[in-house]
Design a protein around this motif. Structure first.
Motif, PDB file in Angstrom:
ATOM      1  N   SER A 125       0.707  -1.253   0.046  1.00 61.98           N
ATOM      2  CA  SER A 125      -0.102  -0.065   0.046  1.00 61.98           C
ATOM      3  C   SER A 125       0.835   1.023   0.232  1.00 61.98           C
ATOM      4  O   SER A 125       2.188   1.180   0.422  1.00 61.98           O
ATOM      5  N   GLU A 126       0.066   2.446  -0.359  1.00 64.79           N
ATOM      6  CA  GLU A 126       1.069   3.649  -0.346  1.00 64.79           C
ATOM      7  C   GLU A 126       0.297   4.796   0.338  1.00 64.79           C
ATOM      8  O   GLU A 126      -0.936   5.161  -0.187  1.00 64.79           O
ATOM      9  N   PRO A 127       0.888   5.273   1.554  1.00 63.31           N
ATOM     10  CA  PRO A 127       0.188   6.604   1.828  1.00 63.31           C
ATOM     11  C   PRO A 127       0.460   7.796   1.061  1.00 63.31           C
ATOM     12  O   PRO A 127       1.693   7.900   0.711  1.00 63.31           O
ATOM     13  N   PHE A 128      -0.482   8.752   1.055  1.00 61.99           N
ATOM     14  CA  PHE A 128      -0.460   9.912   0.357  1.00 61.99           C
ATOM     15  C   PHE A 128      -1.077  10.984   1.309  1.00 61.99           C
ATOM     16  O   PHE A 128      -1.830  10.843   1.855  1.00 61.99           O
ATOM     17  N   TYR A 129      -0.543  12.175   1.152  1.00 62.46           N
ATOM     18  CA  TYR A 129      -1.032  13.623   1.772  1.00 62.46           C
ATOM     19  C   TYR A 129      -1.572  14.526   0.586  1.00 62.46           C
ATOM     20  O   TYR A 129      -0.514  14.741  -0.364  1.00 62.46           O
ATOM     21  N   ASP A 130      -2.842  14.837   0.552  1.00 64.85           N
ATOM     22  CA  ASP A 130      -3.198  15.816  -0.190  1.00 64.85           C
ATOM     23  C   ASP A 130      -3.144  17.378   0.339  1.00 64.85           C
ATOM     24  O   ASP A 130      -3.837  17.469   1.525  1.00 64.85           O
ATOM     25  N   GLU A 131      -2.248  18.003   0.026  1.00 58.90           N
ATOM     26  CA  GLU A 131      -2.025  19.476   0.586  1.00 58.90           C
ATOM     27  C   GLU A 131      -3.350  20.204   0.568  1.00 58.90           C
ATOM     28  O   GLU A 131      -3.732  20.981   1.476  1.00 58.90           O
ATOM     29  N   THR A 187      -6.506  19.340   0.495  1.00 62.88           N
ATOM     30  CA  THR A 187      -7.458  18.883   1.426  1.00 62.88           C
ATOM     31  C   THR A 187      -7.113  18.676   2.752  1.00 62.88           C
ATOM     32  O   THR A 187      -8.132  18.620   3.477  1.00 62.88           O
ATOM     33  N   GLY A 188      -5.923  18.509   3.075  1.00 62.11           N
ATOM     34  CA  GLY A 188      -5.424  17.996   4.311  1.00 62.11           C
ATOM     35  C   GLY A 188      -5.729  16.615   4.422  1.00 62.11           C
ATOM     36  O   GLY A 188      -5.629  16.405   5.646  1.00 62.11           O
ATOM     37  N   GLU A 189      -5.949  15.869   3.563  1.00 62.92           N
ATOM     38  CA  GLU A 189      -6.185  14.296   3.897  1.00 62.92           C
ATOM     39  C   GLU A 189      -5.124  13.557   3.614  1.00 62.92           C
ATOM     40  O   GLU A 189      -4.481  13.598   2.601  1.00 62.92           O
ATOM     41  N   PHE A 190      -4.959  12.515   4.685  1.00 64.57           N
ATOM     42  CA  PHE A 190      -4.309  11.496   4.410  1.00 64.57           C
ATOM     43  C   PHE A 190      -5.101  10.376   3.484  1.00 64.57           C
ATOM     44  O   PHE A 190      -6.074  10.351   3.959  1.00 64.57           O
ATOM     45  N   ARG A 191      -4.491   9.531   2.744  1.00 67.35           N
ATOM     46  CA  ARG A 191      -5.323   8.632   2.174  1.00 67.35           C
ATOM     47  C   ARG A 191      -4.274   7.375   1.804  1.00 67.35           C
ATOM     48  O   ARG A 191      -3.053   7.845   1.666  1.00 67.35           O
ATOM     49  N   VAL A 192      -4.876   6.124   1.991  1.00 65.71           N
ATOM     50  CA  VAL A 192      -3.832   5.085   1.672  1.00 65.71           C
ATOM     51  C   VAL A 192      -4.289   4.310   0.278  1.00 65.71           C
ATOM     52  O   VAL A 192      -5.584   3.922   0.375  1.00 65.71           O
ATOM     53  N   GLU A 193      -3.554   4.402  -0.554  1.00 65.61           N
ATOM     54  CA  GLU A 193      -3.718   3.526  -1.761  1.00 65.61           C
ATOM     55  C   GLU A 193      -3.590   1.947  -1.671  1.00 65.61           C
ATOM     56  O   GLU A 193      -2.291   1.710  -1.294  1.00 65.61           O
ATOM     57  N   LEU A 194      -4.428   1.217  -1.985  1.00 72.65           N
ATOM     58  CA  LEU A 194      -3.989  -0.291  -2.149  1.00 72.65           C
ATOM     59  C   LEU A 194      -3.504  -0.679  -3.398  1.00 72.65           C
ATOM     60  O   LEU A 194      -3.894  -0.075  -4.497  1.00 72.65           O
ATOM     61  N   PRO A 195      -2.921  -1.830  -3.452  1.00 78.38           N
ATOM     62  CA  PRO A 195      -2.440  -2.318  -4.810  1.00 78.38           C
ATOM     63  C   PRO A 195      -3.645  -2.823  -5.786  1.00 78.38           C
ATOM     64  O   PRO A 195      -4.577  -2.931  -4.940  1.00 78.38           O
ATOM     65  N   GLU A 196      -3.449  -3.086  -6.846  1.00 75.27           N
ATOM     66  CA  GLU A 196      -4.572  -3.702  -7.564  1.00 75.27           C
ATOM     67  C   GLU A 196      -5.125  -4.916  -7.027  1.00 75.27           C
ATOM     68  O   GLU A 196      -4.294  -5.774  -6.612  1.00 75.27           O
ATOM     69  N   ASP A 208      -8.745   2.553   7.407  1.00 79.37           N
ATOM     70  CA  ASP A 208      -9.343   4.008   8.119  1.00 79.37           C
ATOM     71  C   ASP A 208      -8.387   4.124   9.245  1.00 79.37           C
ATOM     72  O   ASP A 208      -8.148   4.975   9.755  1.00 79.37           O
ATOM     73  N   GLU A 209      -8.063   2.904   9.735  1.00 80.34           N
ATOM     74  CA  GLU A 209      -7.198   2.980  10.891  1.00 80.34           C
ATOM     75  C   GLU A 209      -5.740   3.580  10.456  1.00 80.34           C
ATOM     76  O   GLU A 209      -5.177   4.512  11.585  1.00 80.34           O
ATOM     77  N   ILE A 210      -5.203   3.035   9.360  1.00 80.28           N
ATOM     78  CA  ILE A 210      -3.796   3.549   9.171  1.00 80.28           C
ATOM     79  C   ILE A 210      -3.998   5.059   9.156  1.00 80.28           C
ATOM     80  O   ILE A 210      -3.264   5.693   9.346  1.00 80.28           O
ATOM     81  N   GLU A 211      -5.089   5.594   8.236  1.00 80.99           N
ATOM     82  CA  GLU A 211      -5.048   7.184   7.931  1.00 80.99           C
ATOM     83  C   GLU A 211      -5.415   7.742   9.296  1.00 80.99           C
ATOM     84  O   GLU A 211      -4.613   8.690   9.623  1.00 80.99           O
TER      85      GLU A 211
END
Length: 110
Positions: free
Chosen positions: A51-57, A59-68, A93-96
């Motif tokens: 998985s890959e965590p990202f931060y959207d400056e 919106t101020g949101e973290f999101r975790v993208e899962l593999p295909e 949700d818990e990771i975020e």
């Protein structure tokens, strides 16, 4: 801890690796205490390991993208699709949530 810098998060593994490890470990421990530990371990090792965590400056949101095809990756145990999907969603949700805690940031209002 150093102040969180969204621009530095773009190179997260160089700048924030210990914090990312802490957030994922905290999430694992929380989930492992509340759900089937065999399922949580399998999700951790076979899905979230890529998985890959990202931060959207903006919106101020973290999101975790899962593999295909994340649910197709789980082969260590047998679990029905609905239970897997619900548990995986809760785990993400818990990771975020842990990312906000580790970086001492407030989640945006929903």
């Amino acid at each position: 801890m150093a102040e969180f810098d969204p621009e530095r998060f773009e190179d997260k593994y160089a700048n924030y690796f210990p914090q990312l490890q802490r957030a994922y470990k905290n999430a694992f421990e929380t989930m492992n205490d509340r759900y089937d530990s065999e399922l949580i371990h399998a999700i951790d090792q076979q899905i979230l390991n890529e998985s890959e965590p990202f931060y959207d400056e903006g919106t101020g949101e973290f999101r975790v993208e899962l593999p295909e095809n994340p649910t197709e990756r789980l082969t260590a145990i047998v679990v029905d699709d609905e239970k897997l999907a619900e548990t995986l969603d809760r785990y993400v949700d818990e990771i975020e949530a842990q990312l906000y805690r580790v970086f001492e940031l407030e989640p945006p209002e929903e």
